[in-house]
Design an enzyme around this catalytic site. Structure first.
Site, PDB file in Angstrom:
ATOM      1  CE  LYS A  85      -4.413   1.085   2.193  1.00 46.11           C
ATOM      2  NZ  LYS A  85      -5.213   0.920   3.419  1.00 46.11           N
TER       3      LYS A  85
HETATM    4  O1  G3P Z   1      -7.417   2.095   5.324  1.00 48.52           O
HETATM    5  C1  G3P Z   1      -7.684   3.049   4.350  1.00 48.52           C
HETATM    6  C2  G3P Z   1      -8.921   3.849   4.661  1.00 48.52           C
HETATM    7  O2  G3P Z   1     -10.051   3.016   4.594  1.00 48.52           O
HETATM    8  C3  G3P Z   1      -8.891   4.526   6.014  1.00 48.52           C
HETATM    9  O3  G3P Z   1      -9.836   5.542   5.991  1.00 48.52           O
HETATM   10  O4  G3P Z   1     -10.898   7.590   6.924  1.00 48.52           O
HETATM   11  O5  G3P Z   1     -11.282   5.362   8.028  1.00 48.52           O
HETATM   12  O6  G3P Z   1      -9.038   6.442   8.199  1.00 48.52           O
HETATM   13  P1  G3P Z   1     -10.282   6.251   7.371  1.00 48.52           P
END
Ligand code: G3P
Length: 223
Positions: A85
């Protein structure tokens, strides 16, 4: 649309995997930081992979291409099936291209626009992670970004998989699917919420109550 779990929590991953509805797991440094710091990241990642198999994205933390590539080598030494990633920054494009040329799958992350997704695709990313929740958090229409990206992909015949990320609730899952995302990576809480409906619970209660009432009546007749 495939579902991945967006988590580094072994209990949540284990339960979600037991439902038979997820095809992989995505992690990121913030998700890993939520877990027990006494457990080595490598060991946790290997534990997660042992639980689910399939797709597992592990994020680098370097911000230069060479550093990203060194981290990718390290992650791949943990398990060769890893998806690396990489953040959608210029150095990330350089690293993605080099990894893609070695047929190593890359999930380019922190994507918030179709032009970023296009660049990630052109760098050879296997997955382009378009963040929905963080867009909505600043009053940008995240569904429109997914729709626009899908439209460009279909028009141009692009191959990267559109991965809806930063999911906050079941409606994001629904809208990502409707807008044409290939995958949605979902936090455990939102995943479990998406499976529930009050009418399902009410209906099941009624079925069971009627069944038990029938059993009681049968028992009386036999008495
Ligand atoms: O892991 C990538 C993404 O899904 C994280 O998004 O906004 O939940 O930190 P968030």
């Amino acid at each position: 649309m495939q579902l991945y779990l967006d988590s580094a929590n072994l209990e949540h991953i284990n339960h979600a995997a037991s439902l038979g509805i997820i095809s992989g797991v995505t992690t990121n440094p913030s998700l890993l930081a939520k877990e027990d710091p006494s457990v080595d990241v490598r060991d946790r990642i290997k534990e997660i992979y042992a639980l689910v198999g399939g797709h597992l994205s592990v994020e680098v933390v370097s911000t230069d291409a060479d550093g990203m590539l060194k981290e990718a080598d390290e992650i791949l030494s943990w398990f060769p099936e890893a998806t690396i990633k990489i953040p959608m920054i210029p150095a990330g494009l350089t690293a993605t291209r080099k990894l893609a040329d070695q047929d190593i799958p890359v999930n380019m992350t922190l994507i918030f626009s179709p032009t970023q997704a296009l660049a990630a695709n052109n760098a050879g990313a296997t997955y382009v992670s378009v963040f929905m929740g963080r867009l909505d958090d600043i009053a940008h229409n995240s569904v429109q970004v997914i729709e626009d990206t899908r439209e460009i992909w279909d028009m141009q015949g692009l191959n990267s998989l559109i991965l809806a990320a930063s999911i906050r609730h079941p409606l994001h899952i629904q809208e990502a699917a409707r807008a044409g995302a290939d995958i949605s990576t979902v936090p455990y809480k939102a995943l479990m919420q998406s499976l529930k409906h009050p009418l399902t619970d009410k209906g099941l209660d009624a079925f069971l109550a009627d069944y038990h009432k029938m059993q009681e009546e049968i028992a009386k007749l036999k008495a």
